[in-house]
Enzyme design. Structure first.
Site, mmCIF file in Angstrom:
data_model
loop_
_atom_site.group_PDB
_atom_site.id
_atom_site.type_symbol
_atom_site.label_atom_id
_atom_site.label_comp_id
_atom_site.label_asym_id
_atom_site.label_seq_id
_atom_site.Cartn_x
_atom_site.Cartn_y
_atom_site.Cartn_z
ATOM 1 N N ASN A 1 -5.293 7.455 7.503
ATOM 2 C CA ASN A 1 -4.904 6.839 6.238
ATOM 3 C C ASN A 1 -3.386 6.847 6.081
ATOM 4 O OD1 ASN A 1 -4.286 6.653 3.332
ATOM 5 N ND2 ASN A 1 -6.504 6.629 3.086
ATOM 6 N N GLU B 1 0.819 -1.216 0.000
ATOM 7 C CA GLU B 1 0.000 0.000 0.000
ATOM 8 C C GLU B 1 0.843 1.251 0.000
ATOM 9 O OE1 GLU B 1 -2.881 3.100 0.624
ATOM 10 O OE2 GLU B 1 -1.150 2.767 1.894
ATOM 11 N N ASN C 1 -5.976 11.498 1.597
ATOM 12 C CA ASN C 1 -5.322 10.196 1.516
ATOM 13 C C ASN C 1 -3.838 10.349 1.830
ATOM 14 O OD1 ASN C 1 -4.452 7.615 0.528
ATOM 15 N ND2 ASN C 1 -6.265 7.498 -0.724
ATOM 16 N N HIS D 1 -4.308 -0.229 11.506
ATOM 17 C CA HIS D 1 -5.732 -0.448 11.796
ATOM 18 C C HIS D 1 -5.804 -1.728 12.628
ATOM 19 C CE1 HIS D 1 -6.628 2.701 8.998
ATOM 20 N NE2 HIS D 1 -6.154 2.039 7.978
ATOM 21 N N HIS E 1 -0.876 0.519 7.148
ATOM 22 C CA HIS E 1 -1.461 1.280 6.039
ATOM 23 C C HIS E 1 -0.355 2.251 5.594
ATOM 24 C CE1 HIS E 1 -5.492 3.387 4.668
ATOM 25 N NE2 HIS E 1 -4.601 3.349 3.699
ATOM 26 N N ASP F 1 -3.358 8.482 -4.728
ATOM 27 C CA ASP F 1 -3.430 7.799 -3.432
ATOM 28 C C ASP F 1 -2.254 8.247 -2.545
ATOM 29 O OD1 ASP F 1 -3.333 5.840 -1.373
ATOM 30 O OD2 ASP F 1 -4.481 4.438 -2.575
ATOM 31 N N ASN F 2 -1.064 7.680 -2.724
ATOM 32 C CA ASN F 2 0.082 8.118 -1.916
ATOM 33 C C ASN F 2 1.025 9.010 -2.706
ATOM 34 O OD1 ASN F 2 0.002 7.013 0.868
ATOM 35 N ND2 ASN F 2 -0.286 5.087 -0.243
#
Ligand code: NAG
Length: 367
Positions: A171, A50, A227, A135, A115, A272-273
């Site tokens: 996140n 991720e 994010n 998480h 994450h 996203d990242n």
């Protein structure tokens, strides 16, 4: 008469929203494969990569086994298939695969599902700390785990677990000191169907928080699914990705660590990242080109979702940046890597990470 008018306005509002959703979710978008050079899938990464972050000497840390806050519904995404781990890929020896890093020290290893991650390299002591959003499985609580990287032993030693009342839907994280970091809360709601509803309603209830030495507070709000988060090499700016707005928000970091919005850069893809090249200040973005395919992919990981990597280059040092050069580096229809969430660059080499799929390595010849 009035009832007719209200009905007409109601229908218009609903149709407008559906139209926006069709655009945001990427219906009618086409994915063509594009490579910057030879690429391969790196063995050993099977349930996601991720987030990826690279050290100044080319060691890439990779988070796997994300446990999305109930919104990944593929029935296979549970332990033992879904094991949380951190792996290392050495950009100096790219012919090797990724190796899992042993996690040492006293912490709840069983319930660790990382994450977003961030590496802090202390300029004074040389110590390297890895920060990982977790998480936690049994409590559903969001935490940030801080580890010390042991270079010789190639292991991570757990130092502390951070929780906070403002850390509810975390996140990503970016460390700015040995015990200080910014973090994103992507949505307001923490429960399954409410999160889906919030996401699809396209409201901007995401926030950015700041943690320092035992205290956490919200320092910016009004983000649409905030994010990935990262910081410029000079520490002056914070970058926040908004996938469902297809944009990056640039904020100035003030002396007291509060934030001021400076600019929104449209990238027109589900960013996203964000990784930052420490030499050039370029942003490397892992993106979901077609969001409805990503949703299908999280419901059944066999369904392919596209992968997209962009590089953002700024001509100037200060925001708002006047000239912004956005280039596509990599695109995949999901047959090689599905659901790209991160892109990490080092010395003309690239890793493409995914939410719950594999990881690709590419040599960069040209793009
Ligand atoms: C996922 O999709 C594949 C291919 O369509 C199907 O064979 C499989 O049964 C699905 N798996 C789940 C868990 O739904």
């Amino acid at each position: 008469m009035l009832r007719g008018l209200v009905t007409c306005i109601g229908i218009a509002v609903i149709l407008t929203h559906l139209g926006r959703l069709v655009l945001v979710l990427g219906y009618f978008k086409t994915i063509h494969n594009h490579r910057p050079g030879p690429c391969r899938v790196v063995d050993g990464i099977d349930v996601g990569s991720e987030d990826i972050t690279v050290s100044s000497d080319g060691l890439a840390f990779i988070s796997s086994g994300i446990r999305g806050k109930n919104y990944y519904s593929d029935p296979r995404l549970v332990p033992p298939f879904l094991e949380g781990k951190i792996s290392l890929f050495d950009f100096n020896h790219p012919e090797n695969n990724a190796m899992e890093l042993p996690l040492k020290g006293h912490f709840d290893r069983e319930n660790f599902h990382p994450h977003g991650i961030s590496l802090y390299e202390d300029p004074k002591t040389g110590e390297r700390r890895l920060f990982a959003v977790n998480h936690h499985r049994t409590t559903d609580e969001d935490r940030v785990e801080i580890f010390r990287f042991d270079d010789k032993a190639r292991s991570l030693n757990h130092l502390k677990t951070v929780t906070g009342k403002n850390m509810y839907s975390v996140n990503d994280v970016v460390a700015i000191g040995p015990d200080a970091f910014y973090f994103t809360n992507d949505l307001y709601f923490v429960k399954n169907w409410l999160r889906e509803l919030e996401g699809l309603s396209l409201v901007s209830w995401g926030t950015v928080g700041f943690y320092n030495n035992g205290e956490d507070r919200i320092v910016a709000s009004g983000f649409r699914f905030s994010n990935g988060v990262n910081v410029s090499p000079d520490g002056r700016y914070l970058y926040v990705a908004q996938p469902t707005a297809g944009s990056i928000v640039v904020l100035e970091i003030k002396k007291d660590n509060s934030l001021e919005k400076k600019q929104t850069i449209l990238v027109h893809t589900g960013v996203d990242n964000i990784e930052v090249d420490q030499q050039t200040g370029d942003l490397w973005l892992g993106c979901h080109p077609v969001l409805h395919l990503l949703i299908d992919h999280t419901k059944n990981i066999t369904n392919p979702a596209g992968s997209h990597v962009l590089r953002v280059h700024f001509e100037s040092k200060s925001a708002p940046y006047e000239k912004v050069d956005i280039r596509q580096v990599f695109m995949d229809d999901g047959n090689m890597v599905s659901g790209a969430s991160s892109a990490s660059y080092y010395d003309n080499k690239l890793l493409v990470g995914t939410v719950i799929h594999k990881m690709a390595y590419c040599e960069i010849k040209a793009f």
